[in-house]
Every structure is written in C-alpha cells, then in structure tokens.
Scaffold this active site. Structure first.
Site, PDB file in Angstrom:
ATOM      1  N   HIS A   1       7.216  -8.713  -3.418  1.00 29.42           N
ATOM      2  CA  HIS A   1       7.495  -6.439  -3.844  1.00 29.42           C
ATOM      3  C   HIS A   1       8.098  -6.041  -2.323  1.00 29.42           C
ATOM      4  O   HIS A   1       8.468  -5.244  -2.747  1.00 29.42           O
ATOM      5  CB  HIS A   1       6.300  -5.901  -4.612  1.00 29.42           C
ATOM      6  CG  HIS A   1       5.314  -6.097  -3.891  1.00 29.42           C
ATOM      7  ND1 HIS A   1       4.573  -6.682  -3.688  1.00 29.42           N
ATOM      8  CD2 HIS A   1       5.144  -4.653  -2.921  1.00 29.42           C
ATOM      9  CE1 HIS A   1       3.634  -6.001  -2.990  1.00 29.42           C
ATOM     10  NE2 HIS A   1       3.659  -4.762  -2.592  1.00 29.42           N
TER      11      HIS A   1
ATOM     12  N   ASP B   1       4.526 -12.469  -7.310  1.00 29.84           N
ATOM     13  CA  ASP B   1       4.515 -12.346  -6.267  1.00 29.84           C
ATOM     14  C   ASP B   1       4.472 -12.527  -5.280  1.00 29.84           C
ATOM     15  O   ASP B   1       4.208 -12.342  -3.180  1.00 29.84           O
ATOM     16  CB  ASP B   1       3.650 -10.378  -5.530  1.00 29.84           C
ATOM     17  CG  ASP B   1       4.147  -9.673  -5.618  1.00 29.84           C
ATOM     18  OD1 ASP B   1       5.424  -9.421  -4.693  1.00 29.84           O
ATOM     19  OD2 ASP B   1       3.141  -9.203  -4.197  1.00 29.84           O
TER      20      ASP B   1
ATOM     21  N   GLY C   1       0.185  -1.676   3.003  1.00 28.79           N
ATOM     22  CA  GLY C   1       0.749  -2.046   4.822  1.00 28.79           C
ATOM     23  C   GLY C   1      -0.090  -3.317   4.697  1.00 28.79           C
ATOM     24  O   GLY C   1      -0.116  -4.259   5.308  1.00 28.79           O
ATOM     25  N   ASN C   2      -1.352  -3.581   3.401  1.00 27.51           N
ATOM     26  CA  ASN C   2      -2.038  -5.008   3.639  1.00 27.51           C
ATOM     27  C   ASN C   2      -0.952  -5.967   2.619  1.00 27.51           C
ATOM     28  O   ASN C   2      -1.918  -6.712   2.991  1.00 27.51           O
ATOM     29  CB  ASN C   2      -3.629  -4.756   2.942  1.00 27.51           C
ATOM     30  CG  ASN C   2      -4.436  -4.189   4.466  1.00 27.51           C
ATOM     31  OD1 ASN C   2      -5.337  -3.096   4.447  1.00 27.51           O
ATOM     32  ND2 ASN C   2      -4.536  -5.040   4.844  1.00 27.51           N
ATOM     33  N   SER C   3       0.133  -5.586   2.022  1.00 29.45           N
ATOM     34  CA  SER C   3       0.275  -6.544   1.225  1.00 29.45           C
ATOM     35  C   SER C   3       1.124  -7.718   2.080  1.00 29.45           C
ATOM     36  O   SER C   3       1.590  -8.062   2.898  1.00 29.45           O
ATOM     37  CB  SER C   3       1.229  -4.942   0.462  1.00 29.45           C
ATOM     38  OG  SER C   3       1.006  -5.041  -0.833  1.00 29.45           O
TER      39      SER C   3
ATOM     40  N   GLY D   1       6.766 -17.625 -24.186  1.00 27.67           N
ATOM     41  CA  GLY D   1       7.679 -15.446 -24.950  1.00 27.67           C
ATOM     42  C   GLY D   1       6.705 -14.544 -25.752  1.00 27.67           C
ATOM     43  O   GLY D   1       7.132 -13.931 -25.689  1.00 27.67           O
TER      44      GLY D   1
END
Length: 492
Positions: A128, A158, A229-231, A287
């Site tokens: 992301h 992610d 900011g830790n992502s 699905g």
C-alpha cells in the site's frame, strides 16, 4: 495503517438448485457426516490444547523479560527508510483491510519503512506504500540514498518487493512466525512520522489472527506501538530474528491505540520468493469471503467446535455463487475427509487448487450437513506499477516558486525573507510545501531571489544541496539530490 471496523455490505446470493423433499431417514453417509460434526467439540478442544501445550513446552527456554539492545543493534543496519513521491497509498492492506490515509507526510510524499533480506539489494515493504507511486527513494542505515524499482507487489498480503542498485548489503536474520506464542516479547523497528530506526516493544496478543470478512490472510496481533511510517518495517523477537512485517493498526484516529498487526514472515517470504521468480503472485479462489468460526459464534450455528470457515459474503458471478453457497454457510472441510478442518487449512486447500479444478466442500447449513461441488478460479495477479515517464527537463530553482516578503513595512505581516509559494519536482519530493520559509542554501544565508540564485549557481551539479527551512516552530535542513543524477533519472 488504520483499520476502521469492518462495515457490512450488501451481497447477492442464489438459492441452491431445487432438491427432493428431505426423507425422514437420512442416508448412512449423512449419519456418518453428522456424527463427525457432533464429535468436533473434542477435536476442537484437542487442537487448542495442542497449540497451548506447544507454547508451554517452549516457554522454559525463553528468557524472562526481553533485552532488545543487541537484537536491535543487529537488525538496524538492514532496516531502511522509504520515501515515496506521487499518489501512493493505493489498495488494501494485509487481510483485505483498507490502509490509513495518514501514513503520508503531505499529499504527494510519504515515508515508510522496509528491510533488506538479500545482499543484492532486495527489500521488503508494504504494497500500500508503493503502489501507484511515481518515484521511490530508499535511504540505508549508512546514509546512502538509492532510487528503487518495484519488482512486484501482492495487494492481498500487502507485500511489495523492491530492488536497489547495490550489493554486499547487510541483511536481516529471518525467523519463523509460526513459533510465536501469545505473550512472547517482540519489537518493531521503523520510521514512525519519519523518525528513522525507532524501536518499540510489546507482546504478541494473538497468532494467527484473521480479519472478519477479509481475504483469509493470517496476521500477528501485538500491542507494539505502530504509527504512520512504521508500515513495511520488521517485527523481530528477542533473539533478533525477524518474525513479521508491520502492516497496520486498528485505530479510530490513525494513531497508536494498542492493537497492531504484522504479516507473518513465513507468508511474506513465500510471496517475496514468488515475486523474485516471476514478478507476480497467482492464487486460486472460489469467490467467498470468510472468517474463522469462533467458539462464541459456533453455538449460533448449532456447532460445538471452533473449526471451519464461516462465509460472510459471496461475490457476484463467482464459482461460489454458481454453486449456491451463501452467507451463513460454514465450510467444515475440503475434499473427501468428513473431519472438520481448522480455518487456515481450508484456506490453504482453496489457494493451492489449480485453475479449473473442482473442490468438494463439506458444508453446514441451518444445522444440517450437505456436500457442495464448487469450481476454482484464478485471481488476476497484481502487476508491478510502472512509474510515469517524464520528459527530460531542466528544473528552475529545484521546482520552487519563491516569493520575497518585505516584512512589517510592506504588505506582509510575516518576517522578511523567502517563502515557498509552490513546490514541484525535486522540491516537492523532498517535502517542501507552501508557506515554508527558506533561510539558507548549504551554509549561505539567503533573503532574496537574487541571493538564492547566486547560491545555487555556485554549487556543482554533482553535489547535493541542503536548504535550511522553517515550518512553524520547526527549523531544519532538507536535502535536494544532485541535479545531474536527477536529469538522468528523468529519462524514460
């Protein structure tokens, strides 16, 4: 990344094809399957006890109280800061949850974290963060700065794989997230709000944790303080081994609220290996969005054990809809076995099935068993985003539009000097914005456009330029990369 509480959405369902009236006496197969379901309470208890016993047996070998000093020192050299210019922050986080809008420091510039896991410049971070970005810069612990390319992304987990043009780099030590037990000490390292290589510590709250209505991706829940900011930064145990990649927080405000989530390193490394090999990740699906059947939910569906996958949504025009699956169904097992399976095992069976395959699902609906045949489709892989090609240009004043303020005797009530009226290009990527006061170029004070132009013209194009900026009550230098290297980077 902020995770708001999941909202319920509308979904389409389709009734199962008409069936003959239920006979008074069930077939032997139905009786056998019902008996297996009724016996699940013992199976669920045994499964939970097995996990608990494994953690109890491991506990004596773990030191009482964590000392992260040496662990943090070992990992710090392999942790990087990532600066992104452009749209960025596009897509969902791990588990299918939406990302935070507050990870960025401004509309077009974001700061995140990552870690080097291969000596030839391969870096893991959050998808992301980089998806949709126009440029990505990586700063290493020894203060070197590199432009990064996106090798591949996988928005479901992610995960983004970056590469920089460097070799013989320090790397993290990778551990095993599957061995983490609730209560174990862990620490995170990253750049919350741009403060590089900050360390925060806490304990594992749950492992694995699944998001209701998510994509079935397992997560590590901790109480480690994570902030924008830790992502993408590492989560490591007290031995200094990386056991997770920090992904998101659960907060109504965008700040730390005591519940944080990291992607298990086992999952992250599997994705990274596939991205390195092919540049994409492919997986199967039917699905249907599901959540684990918990001990609290099981009685509502007439079950005694917390096993199986509870369907919360069926996608339109999906194999699950075609097979007649619907919300409220509990998938107890995949394949010929009548024994119920843990949630993670059901997910693995579906994900690993080949496109075009057909799966036999043992389903519990309205307190009765049935068997459903469902086809398998393949999800379209996420392709690595390509930066927007920009024409070669020669920037004027690094992309800054500056205005001179004359002070209290003129039209302005601000202190006299230079102020940023607009920022683009290199200045925007460096984080400058409207209203910043510009005081100096390197060690030369400037108070007018003429002084600013003279100062930058005296600096070779191969040198970095430092601009002294005042923003509110904060004063500091901002680095502008060498002009020659910028023009080279602008070429398609």
């Amino acid at each position: 990344m902020t995770v708001p509480p999941a909202a319920s959405g509308s979904h389409r369902t389709r009734r199962m094809p008409s069936r003959p009236l239920v006979r008074r006496a069930r077939t032997r197969a139905e009786h056998a399957f019902t008996a297996a379901v009724c016996a699940l309470a013992l199976g669920g208890a045994m499964s939970a006890w097995s996990q608990t016993r494994a953690c109890l047996e491991r506990a004596p070998s773990v030191s009482q109280g964590a000392d992260f000093v040496a662990a943090a020192a070992r990992q710090a050299s392999a942790v990087v800061s990532i600066t992104v210019a452009g749209s960025g922050n596009d897509g969902a986080g791990a588990g299918g949850m939406p990302p935070s809008a507050r990870w960025a420091q401004g509309m077009d510039r974001g700061v995140a974290s990552g870690f080097i896991f291969h000596r030839d410049g391969y870096i893991l971070t959050s998808a992301h963060v980089v998806n949709g970005a126009q440029s990505i810069a990586v700063a290493t612990a020894d203060q070197r700065r590199f432009d990064a390319e996106v090798v591949g992304i996988d928005r479901r987990t992610d995960v983004a794989l970056l590469r920089i043009a460097a070799s013989d780099l320090p790397v993290v030590t990778v551990g095993r997230s599957s061995e983490l037990c609730p209560g174990a000490w862990v620490a995170a390292m990253g750049a919350p709000f741009g403060f590089e290589r900050s360390v925060t510590a806490g304990v594992v709250s749950a492992n694995p944790r699944y998001m209701p209505g998510g994509t079935g991706v397992p997560l590590i829940q901790t109480d480690v303080a994570l902030n924008p900011g830790n992502s993408g930064g590492p989560l490591f145990d007290e031995q200094g081994k990386v056991v997770g990649m920090n992904s998101m927080i659960y907060s109504a405000t965008g700040g730390y609220f005591g519940i944080s989530f990291s992607l298990p390193i086992d999952t992250a490394m599997r994705v990274a290996d596939e991205l390195r090999a092919t540049g994409r990740v492919t997986r199967s699906h039917i699905g249907a969005r599901t959540q684990p059947l918990t001990a609290e939910l099981a009685p509502a569906f007439g079950l005694d054990a917390a096993l199986g996958a509870l369907i919360v949504r069926v996608d339109a025009d999906s194999p699950a809809e075609a097979a007649g699956l619907r919300s409220g169904d509990v998938v107890l097992a995949v394949g010929a076995s009548a024994a119920a399976m843990p949630y993670a095992e059901i997910q693995e069976h579906v994900n690993s099935a080949g496109q075009g395959a057909r799966l036999t699902l043992r389903v519990w609906r309205r307190r009765a068993p049935l068997t459903v045949e469902v086809g398998v489709a393949q999800s379209a892989p996420d392709l690595a985003p390509k930066p927007v090609a920009r024409a070669e240009t020669r920037e004027v004043r690094f992309g800054l539009e500056l205005g001179e303020r004359k002070g209290v005797l003129g039209v302005s009530l601000l202190d006299p000097g230079l102020y940023v009226e607009a920022a683009s290009g290199s200045a925007q990527r460096a984080g400058l914005r409207y209203g910043d006061a510009l005081l100096a170029v390197n060690d030369v004070n400037v108070a007018s456009l003429a002084q600013f132009d003279a100062a930058i013209q005296s600096i070779p194009e191969s040198d970095t330029v430092a601009l002294l900026i005042v923003r509110g009550a904060t004063r500091g230098y901002v680095a502008i990369p060498p002009r020659a290297s910028r023009r080279a980077a602008l070429r398609p």
